[in-house]
Design a protein around this motif. Structure first.
Motif: not given
Length: 998
Positions: A161-186
């Motif tokens: 979840a992201k907060n628009l008031l901090t300047g982050s959107t759901f697109r930032n959440a998508e990027k977080q999943y892509r960049d920082d949520r690698s499924p390997a071994g998890e």
């Protein structure tokens, strides 16, 4: 409830805390401690899993404990972990696990179809929904997920979840999943084994994916839609994504017990194509449509109509499949089953295999879905035996087998119509209603029988229609739409073309539109001055010019060079293009023109295919598309794609497909990036043709259209009615049926007493062989008056023909919508149907050919006229007009030309001297075989699909017609080339009449 200081309300954690608080207070979730309760190695809340098992299945747990003693828990979690790895979480939730010695354990209980089994209701309520925040999921690092939702201790949903008031959107959440949520071994993030779906969201928007693949992860929008486009509407005192976690005007929350468990139990499916696996989670509009339709049907029962206007790219086949399976399990408030059977009907002559497969993949009990891919007897048996879900073509309902079916009036049906803009106005649609409502009638009063017959045309209490289309016609809206406050019909559920484009489920095919205009200078080269009538003569000259090698050559150069420069290298060199031509002859000329040009330019890396029906003369020999392409028609789609059904590549790569009346509807090729249009397009035809480009594919971000025949305004006019919610200006005036009736009687051909006597026989019950001569004899009296008409106005008889057809079509439509309660109209409709088939066709006037000996093309040039975006803007729509115009349709010049060629060839080959007047007797075959059913088939299917069925019907018709004409009969039977030419001519005539019919 957690409280925050004013200076902290903008932080991301506020949104996730609000979501959790709403789930706990309003949706019966239990909040758990991630540090104490979450097991990272197993990716589950072990304590809750055990609590659920021990509370709901104490006997099974006791047996497990007795057998394994102190190691019972260890064995259980070991086998559960193994099942999750081997079978996946979805299958484990649905089917549970088994542990030796024969101990079956359920991990989830789904809502029963009815409350008649209290034990199952109690089990369903025993499911434990829980939520954790800030979940440290990894054993490798300290990575945390904002929120995880669990069912009985097993993780089903993860959320960033992201907060628009901090300047982050759901697109930032998508990027977080892509960049920082690698499924390997998890385990939590591993496809199939871990959570079923992953949501990225902010206060305004949500998206989701079922498979994390690092940078290749694809998120899909999961929004309600806003003002006809993408996004979500405002919600008073709430975030726009409130539909995820609380109930409201949208219905129950997505994460509520009822919706989430319904999705897991009835919607989600693993789609396997070769080696590829895709976990399907319903998009919002699919889930919303099914649940809202079922809620309405639960309350109102059967007898309602539902128009579902869902754009291309909406996943319509899946929605239809889910709807069918939900319909057969629906019970009303009194726990009575609402629908005994769901019947999915399509207007495709060859049943859509994809739709069959899609519906079947959702069945969790083998045999629920009955695919009618055989005869109509198979359909009759399926209905009579009470099959739960039937998938069939609508044409099968109009056969004699279905006419024998009765006793279905007490059973209830959910009829789901695919492509409803085209399949519910003919005799097949009426035959379907008859088959599902017919009961034995004991009345001897003919007027009572006729009144019942007329009543059967209208809405039926035991049938609900669920009509799907992206492009509803005016008749579709009036037939299936829901009446709004304005008194006009509207779709029950909408997913618009605009929303699909804005959500990137389809591409905007109008984004790059370029138009060209051709200029011709012609010179007469003969002394004679043959008379050519006005507009027809102009069309003849234009056709001659457009087929001239110079005209084709210049257009081919523009097309090929544009393709090479702008298109060919798209999609890593796999991009395709289509050239849409105005006739088979044009397609052939283009094919040879493209081949000649690429050879002259040395473009060895470019190849073309051609698609047209029947055969054409090439160097004196009849030639088919298969002859030119080097392989069968059925192979063309996969050859053009470049890959065999098993995924292996073909040796040759083709880039351009040149078509004439083929592959312009129902052709799904995502690699198609460009279209070159050299034919007039309008209305639905324009939308359907150009929409071949809108399919998405990884790397496909734009399309190109070059148009030699239409303006940007032409195309925008065609798209406007279907860009957002389709509407009509007004309801069609039902009194027009009386206007048509009055106009027909004014001609003097019809006699009310003859119509009455015809009806006394026709409606008395099953007709015998002795009844046909009597009926035909009565109708022939009107035919005789028609033929004896010596009025100088040659158009009078043709006007009567067309008005009679218009009456029959309009009456069939309006009788479906309202109760007319006038048996005289039913009598005229039945009589008129026979009369229409028995009327002789008009004779063709003499043909004047345009040849190179008559005209010379002195100069030709093609200039670019318009270039840019033809895309529509929000609100740029146009309501459809009501039905109000009825008129005659003249012959086309191409049809006259084709007939002349057939007659000449016929006489040359057989030494006969048949004239045009004699040969036009053959045209009487079409009125005999082209009834409403055949007309619907011709209108709603690509010519190559319907041609086989038409050829069989016309061959049988010719045999019947020439029973007393041995010479003609023998020629038709023994000369396949002449037979094919005659059939091709009749087919073209039938196609044009079908598409131009009011």
């Amino acid at each position: 409830m957690t409280t925050y200081a004013a200076n902290n309300l903008h932080k991301e954690k506020v949104l996730q805390e609000h979501l959790i608080a709403e789930l706990v207070s309003g949706e019966d979730y239990e909040r758990r401690d991630p540090k104490a309760d979450y097991d990272r190695a197993l990716a589950m809340d072990k304590a809750l899993v055990l609590r659920f098992i021990q509370n709901t299945q104490p006997e099974a747990w006791e047996k497990l404990s007795q057998h394994y003693a102190a190691s019972a828990e260890g064995v259980f979690f070991k086998q559960l972990d193994k099942a999750l790895k081997d079978r996946g979480l979805l299958d484990v939730l649905r089917k549970g696990i088994k542990i030796v010695p024969g101990i079956a354990l359920s991990l989830c209980y789904f809502r029963p179809a009815s409350a008649l089994e209290p034990k199952r209701v109690v089990e369903y309520q025993a499911n434990i929904l829980s939520v954790m925040d800030e979940v440290e999921y990894s054993q490798k690092h300290g990575g945390r997920l904002d929120v995880v939702l669990f069912v009985n201790g097993l993780p089903v949903v993860t959320i960033e979840a992201k907060n628009l008031l901090t300047g982050s959107t759901f697109r930032n959440a998508e990027k977080q999943y892509r960049d920082d949520r690698s499924p390997a071994g998890e385990p939590l993030l591993t496809f199939k084994r871990g959570a079923l779906v992953h949501f990225a969201l902010d206060e305004d928007n949500a998206s989701m994916t079922t498979r994390l693949m690092n940078g290749k992860t694809r998120f899909l929008p999961f929004n309600r839609g806003r003002d006809g486009g993408a996004g979500n509407p405002d919600v008073e005192d709430e975030h726009r994504i409130a539909y995820l976690y609380k109930s409201g005007v949208w219905g129950e929350a997505i994460f509520s017990r009822s919706v989430l468990l319904d999705v897991i139990g009835q919607f989600m499916v693993m789609e396997v194509t070769g080696k590829d696996e895709v976990m399907i989670f319903p998009r919002f509009q699919q889930l919303d449509a099914v649940r809202k339709i079922m809620a309405h049907a639960k309350t109102h029962g059967t007898g309602s109509n539902y128009l579902i206007q869902h754009s291309a790219g909406s996943g319509k086949s899946n929605t239809i499949g889910w709807l069918a399976h939900h319909a057969i399990n629906l019970h009303d408030e009194a726990e009575k089953q609402v629908f005994n059977t769901a019947i999915i009907v399509t207007d495709r002559v060859v049943l859509d295999r994809q739709l069959q497969g899609t519906v079947t993949q959702f069945e969790q009990t083998t045999g629920v879905v009955k695919k009618i891919d055989g005869t109509s007897r198979q359909l009759k048996d399926a209905i009579a035996k009470g099959a739960r879900i039937i998938v069939t073509t609508i044409q099968k309902f109009s056969t004699d087998h279905l006419k024998e079916l009765s006793g279905q009036g007490n059973r209830t049906f959910a009829v789901i119509v695919d492509e409803a803009h085209s399949s519910q106005s003919g005799k097949s649609a009426q035959a379907m209603t008859d088959a599902l409502t017919r009961e034995a009638n004991s009345s001897d009063d003919i007027e009572d029988l006729i009144a019942e017959y007329q009543k059967a045309r209208g809405p039926q209490a035991n049938i609900s229609f669920f009509a799907f289309t992206a492009t509803p016609r005016n008749v579709t809206l009036e037939r299936f739409g829901v009446q709004g406050e304005d008194g006009l019909p509207h779709p029950f559920h909408l997913y618009s073309m605009r929303q699909a484009i804005e959500e990137k489920f389809i591409l905007d095919v109008l984004q790059n539109y370029m138009t060209y205009k051709a200029y011709y200078q012609l010179e007469k080269v003969i002394e004679d001055d043959p008379e050519l009538s006005g507009r027809k003569g102009q069309r003849k000259v234009a056709r001659y010019a457009s087929l001239h090698p110079t005209a084709i050559g210049q257009k081919v150069e523009i097309i090929v060079e544009h393709f090479r420069r702008h298109v060919m290298h798209e999609l890593n060199g796999q991009a395709k293009a289509m050239i849409v031509t105005q006739s088979r002859e044009h397609a052939l000329k283009y094919f040879f023109g493209v081949q000649t040009y690429i050879k002259a330019q040395g473009y060895a890396d470019l190849k073309a295919l051609v698609a047209f029906s029947g055969d054409l003369d090439v160097s004196g020999e009849p030639t088919t598309e298969a002859d030119l392409n080097g392989f069968s028609e059925t192979e063309l789609p996969s050859r053009f794609d470049g890959f065999k059904p098993d995924g292996t590549p073909y040796p040759d790569t083709y880039h351009i497909l040149i078509v004439a009346e083929k592959y312009q509807t129902g052709f799904d090729q995502p690699k198609l990036c460009a279209m070159y249009v050299d034919r007039k397009l309008s209305g639905l035809q324009a939308v359907q043709t150009l929409s071949r480009l809108n399919r998405t594919r990884v790397g496909k971000n734009r399309t190109f259209i070059l148009d030699f025949q239409n303006t940007i305004e032409d195309i925008q006019t065609a798209f406007r009615p279907f860009y957002e919610a389709t509407t009509v200006e007004a309801m069609s005036d039902p009194n027009q049926v009386y206007d048509l009736e009055g106009r027909l009687f004014k001609f003097g051909y019809l006699d009310k007493d003859e119509i009455e006597r015809f009806s006394q026989t026709y409606f008395k019950g099953p007709l015998s062989t002795a009844d046909r001569p009597r009926l035909e004899g009565l109708v022939r009296q009107a035919v005789a008056r028609f033929e004896a008409d010596d009025d100088d106005d040659e158009g009078r008889q043709e006007e009567f023909r067309q008005l009679l057809k218009s009456f029959n079509r309009f009456y069939a439509f309006i009788a479906q919508v309202i109760s007319l309660e006038d048996t005289s109209l039913e009598k005229l409709a039945s009589y008129g149907s026979w009369l229409s088939r028995m009327l002789p066709n008009r004779e063709l006037p003499p043909e004047i050919e345009i040849t190179e000996e008559m005209l010379s093309l002195q100069a030709f040039k093609v200039d670019k006229k318009e270039q840019g975006s033809a895309s529509l803007s929000p609100g740029d729509t146009q309501a459809l007009a009501a039905i109000s115009e009825f008129g005659a349709k003249p012959y086309t010049d191409d049809e006259k030309k084709e007939l002349s060629e057939i007659i000449q060839s016929f006489n040359d080959r057989h030494g006969t001297e048949f004239t045009e007047a004699q040969m036009t007797r053959i045209e009487a075959v079409n009125p005999q075989i082209v009834d409403d059913d055949m007309r619907e088939m011709l209108r709603n299917n690509p010519p190559d699909v319907v041609r086989s069925a038409y050829d069989k019907a016309v061959f049988q018709g010719m045999i019947r017609m020439f029973q007393n004409d041995a010479e003609m009969r023998d020629i038709i039977l023994t000369d396949p080339e002449i037979r094919n030419k005659v059939t091709g001519y009749l087919f073209g005539r039938a196609l044009r009449e079908a598409h131009s019919a009011t």
